[in-house]
Write a protein that holds these residues in place. Structure first.
Motif, PDB file in Angstrom:
ATOM      1  N   ILE A  11       2.086 -31.960   9.659  1.00  0.00           N
ATOM      2  CA  ILE A  11       3.321 -31.277   9.273  1.00  0.00           C
ATOM      3  C   ILE A  11       3.527 -29.971  10.021  1.00  0.00           C
ATOM      4  CG2 ILE A  11       3.418 -32.363   7.007  1.00  0.00           C
ATOM      5  CD1 ILE A  11       2.410 -29.654   5.857  1.00  0.00           C
ATOM      6  N   ALA A  12       2.475 -29.461  10.652  1.00  0.00           N
ATOM      7  CA  ALA A  12       2.596 -28.216  11.415  1.00  0.00           C
ATOM      8  C   ALA A  12       1.468 -28.162  12.433  1.00  0.00           C
ATOM      9  CB  ALA A  12       2.525 -27.000  10.496  1.00  0.00           C
ATOM     10  N   LEU A  13       1.740 -27.494  13.547  1.00  0.00           N
ATOM     11  CA  LEU A  13       0.738 -27.363  14.596  1.00  0.00           C
ATOM     12  C   LEU A  13       1.028 -26.106  15.403  1.00  0.00           C
ATOM     13  CD1 LEU A  13      -1.647 -28.553  16.213  1.00  0.00           C
ATOM     14  CD2 LEU A  13       0.059 -29.748  17.609  1.00  0.00           C
ATOM     15  N   ASN A  14      -0.003 -25.333  15.668  1.00  0.00           N
ATOM     16  CA  ASN A  14       0.110 -24.144  16.500  1.00  0.00           C
ATOM     17  C   ASN A  14      -1.019 -24.206  17.528  1.00  0.00           C
ATOM     18  OD1 ASN A  14       0.542 -21.650  17.619  1.00  0.00           O
ATOM     19  ND2 ASN A  14       0.496 -20.533  15.683  1.00  0.00           N
ATOM     20  N   ILE A  15      -0.651 -24.279  18.805  1.00  0.00           N
ATOM     21  CA  ILE A  15      -1.630 -24.324  19.889  1.00  0.00           C
ATOM     22  C   ILE A  15      -1.519 -23.023  20.670  1.00  0.00           C
ATOM     23  CG2 ILE A  15      -2.344 -25.524  21.993  1.00  0.00           C
ATOM     24  CD1 ILE A  15      -1.120 -28.067  20.783  1.00  0.00           C
ATOM     25  N   PHE A  16      -2.650 -22.384  20.929  1.00  0.00           N
ATOM     26  CA  PHE A  16      -2.650 -21.071  21.577  1.00  0.00           C
ATOM     27  C   PHE A  16      -3.978 -20.865  22.281  1.00  0.00           C
ATOM     28  CE2 PHE A  16      -3.880 -20.941  17.180  1.00  0.00           C
ATOM     29  CZ  PHE A  16      -5.115 -20.334  17.222  1.00  0.00           C
ATOM     30  N   GLU A  17      -4.020 -19.863  23.138  1.00  0.00           N
ATOM     31  CA  GLU A  17      -5.277 -19.464  23.773  1.00  0.00           C
ATOM     32  C   GLU A  17      -5.924 -18.382  22.932  1.00  0.00           C
ATOM     33  OE1 GLU A  17      -5.459 -18.632  27.950  1.00  0.00           O
ATOM     34  OE2 GLU A  17      -3.767 -19.954  28.346  1.00  0.00           O
ATOM     35  N   SER A  19      -8.848 -16.832  20.006  1.00  0.00           N
ATOM     36  CA  SER A  19      -9.376 -17.095  18.668  1.00  0.00           C
ATOM     37  C   SER A  19      -8.283 -17.037  17.606  1.00  0.00           C
ATOM     38  CB  SER A  19     -10.441 -16.058  18.315  1.00  0.00           C
ATOM     39  OG  SER A  19     -11.501 -16.111  19.235  1.00  0.00           O
ATOM     40  N   VAL A  20      -8.593 -17.611  16.461  1.00  0.00           N
ATOM     41  CA  VAL A  20      -7.704 -17.504  15.312  1.00  0.00           C
ATOM     42  C   VAL A  20      -7.994 -16.159  14.658  1.00  0.00           C
ATOM     43  CG1 VAL A  20      -7.058 -18.460  13.079  1.00  0.00           C
ATOM     44  CG2 VAL A  20      -7.711 -19.982  14.943  1.00  0.00           C
ATOM     45  N   THR A  21      -7.014 -15.288  14.678  1.00  0.00           N
ATOM     46  CA  THR A  21      -7.153 -13.993  14.014  1.00  0.00           C
ATOM     47  C   THR A  21      -6.499 -14.074  12.639  1.00  0.00           C
ATOM     48  OG1 THR A  21      -5.053 -13.187  14.893  1.00  0.00           O
ATOM     49  CG2 THR A  21      -7.039 -12.769  16.223  1.00  0.00           C
ATOM     50  N   LYS A  22      -6.780 -13.089  11.819  1.00  0.00           N
ATOM     51  CA  LYS A  22      -6.167 -13.018  10.493  1.00  0.00           C
ATOM     52  C   LYS A  22      -4.648 -13.016  10.621  1.00  0.00           C
ATOM     53  CE  LYS A  22      -5.882  -9.893   6.541  1.00  0.00           C
ATOM     54  NZ  LYS A  22      -6.471  -8.701   5.904  1.00  0.00           N
ATOM     55  N   GLU A  23      -4.138 -12.224  11.534  1.00  0.00           N
ATOM     56  CA  GLU A  23      -2.690 -12.112  11.720  1.00  0.00           C
ATOM     57  C   GLU A  23      -2.089 -13.447  12.163  1.00  0.00           C
ATOM     58  OE1 GLU A  23      -4.949  -9.931  13.046  1.00  0.00           O
ATOM     59  OE2 GLU A  23      -4.579  -8.364  11.549  1.00  0.00           O
ATOM     60  N   ARG A  24      -2.743 -14.113  13.093  1.00  0.00           N
ATOM     61  CA  ARG A  24      -2.244 -15.400  13.602  1.00  0.00           C
ATOM     62  C   ARG A  24      -2.267 -16.454  12.490  1.00  0.00           C
ATOM     63  NH1 ARG A  24      -4.627 -16.820  19.145  1.00  0.00           N
ATOM     64  NH2 ARG A  24      -2.835 -15.668  19.853  1.00  0.00           N
ATOM     65  N   PHE A  25      -3.326 -16.469  11.697  1.00  0.00           N
ATOM     66  CA  PHE A  25      -3.436 -17.430  10.605  1.00  0.00           C
ATOM     67  C   PHE A  25      -2.377 -17.157   9.538  1.00  0.00           C
ATOM     68  CE2 PHE A  25      -5.444 -19.001   6.640  1.00  0.00           C
ATOM     69  CZ  PHE A  25      -5.471 -20.336   6.970  1.00  0.00           C
ATOM     70  N   PHE A  26      -2.190 -15.890   9.171  1.00  0.00           N
ATOM     71  CA  PHE A  26      -1.180 -15.536   8.178  1.00  0.00           C
ATOM     72  C   PHE A  26       0.212 -15.915   8.664  1.00  0.00           C
ATOM     73  CE2 PHE A  26      -3.007 -12.228   5.089  1.00  0.00           C
ATOM     74  CZ  PHE A  26      -4.206 -12.897   5.016  1.00  0.00           C
ATOM     75  N   ILE A  29       0.660 -19.666   8.267  1.00  0.00           N
ATOM     76  CA  ILE A  29       0.903 -20.016   6.863  1.00  0.00           C
ATOM     77  C   ILE A  29       2.323 -19.623   6.463  1.00  0.00           C
ATOM     78  CG2 ILE A  29       0.259 -19.503   4.465  1.00  0.00           C
ATOM     79  CD1 ILE A  29      -1.783 -21.281   5.822  1.00  0.00           C
ATOM     80  N   ASP A  30       2.709 -18.401   6.797  1.00  0.00           N
ATOM     81  CA  ASP A  30       4.013 -17.858   6.393  1.00  0.00           C
ATOM     82  C   ASP A  30       5.187 -18.591   7.037  1.00  0.00           C
ATOM     83  OD1 ASP A  30       5.586 -15.875   5.002  1.00  0.00           O
ATOM     84  OD2 ASP A  30       5.939 -14.960   6.963  1.00  0.00           O
ATOM     85  N   GLU A  31       5.089 -18.881   8.326  1.00  0.00           N
ATOM     86  CA  GLU A  31       6.221 -19.442   9.054  1.00  0.00           C
ATOM     87  C   GLU A  31       6.268 -20.967   9.083  1.00  0.00           C
ATOM     88  OE1 GLU A  31       6.227 -17.674  12.943  1.00  0.00           O
ATOM     89  OE2 GLU A  31       6.554 -15.660  12.143  1.00  0.00           O
ATOM     90  N   GLN A  32       5.110 -21.618   9.034  1.00  0.00           N
ATOM     91  CA  GLN A  32       5.114 -23.073   9.188  1.00  0.00           C
ATOM     92  C   GLN A  32       4.701 -23.853   7.938  1.00  0.00           C
ATOM     93  OE1 GLN A  32       3.782 -24.823  12.882  1.00  0.00           O
ATOM     94  NE2 GLN A  32       3.589 -22.782  13.803  1.00  0.00           N
ATOM     95  N   ILE A  33       3.818 -23.281   7.129  1.00  0.00           N
ATOM     96  CA  ILE A  33       3.329 -24.013   5.961  1.00  0.00           C
ATOM     97  C   ILE A  33       4.144 -23.686   4.706  1.00  0.00           C
ATOM     98  CG2 ILE A  33       1.325 -24.500   4.481  1.00  0.00           C
ATOM     99  CD1 ILE A  33       1.067 -25.443   7.418  1.00  0.00           C
ATOM    100  N   ALA A  34       4.268 -22.417   4.382  1.00  0.00           N
ATOM    101  CA  ALA A  34       4.949 -22.003   3.152  1.00  0.00           C
ATOM    102  C   ALA A  34       6.357 -22.582   3.016  1.00  0.00           C
ATOM    103  CB  ALA A  34       4.961 -20.486   3.033  1.00  0.00           C
ATOM    104  N   PRO A  35       7.164 -22.618   4.080  1.00  0.00           N
ATOM    105  CA  PRO A  35       8.512 -23.180   3.916  1.00  0.00           C
ATOM    106  C   PRO A  35       8.533 -24.660   3.514  1.00  0.00           C
ATOM    107  CG  PRO A  35       8.399 -21.882   5.928  1.00  0.00           C
ATOM    108  CD  PRO A  35       6.987 -22.024   5.414  1.00  0.00           C
ATOM    109  N   GLN A  36       7.441 -25.361   3.721  1.00  0.00           N
ATOM    110  CA  GLN A  36       7.380 -26.785   3.391  1.00  0.00           C
ATOM    111  C   GLN A  36       6.807 -27.060   2.006  1.00  0.00           C
ATOM    112  OE1 GLN A  36       6.318 -29.537   6.603  1.00  0.00           O
ATOM    113  NE2 GLN A  36       5.894 -27.714   7.848  1.00  0.00           N
ATOM    114  N   LEU A  37       6.289 -26.021   1.352  1.00  0.00           N
ATOM    115  CA  LEU A  37       5.674 -26.209   0.041  1.00  0.00           C
ATOM    116  C   LEU A  37       6.737 -26.345  -1.039  1.00  0.00           C
ATOM    117  CD1 LEU A  37       2.773 -23.617   0.273  1.00  0.00           C
ATOM    118  CD2 LEU A  37       2.661 -26.093   0.650  1.00  0.00           C
TER     119      LEU A  37
END
Length: 61
Positions: A11-17, A19-26, A29-37
């Motif tokens: 349902i969502a995918l983020n590909i980047f160069e 590490s996963v930082t706290k900001e990137r993970f948040f 969640i905020d932009e791609q996951i939460a709107p689908q809940l």
């Protein structure tokens, strides 16, 4: 890579160069996951996270 899966598939995918930082993970969640809940007990109303350290952040919980 940050993927999100449901029983229907991806349902969502983020590909980047880098590490996963706290900001990137948040942001993911905020932009791609939460709107689908939906409200519990509706479909896509529960998020299950593994035991990754970033998932234990108080701000996220």
């Amino acid at each position: 890579m940050l993927p999100a899966l449901s029983t229907e598939g991806m349902i969502a995918l983020n590909i980047f160069e880098g590490s996963v930082t706290k900001e990137r993970f948040f942001q993911f969640i905020d932009e791609q996951i939460a709107p689908q809940l939906t409200p519990y007990p509706g479909p896509q109303s529960v998020v299950i996270l593994d035991n990754c350290t970033i998932h234990h952040d108080e701000e996220l919980q």
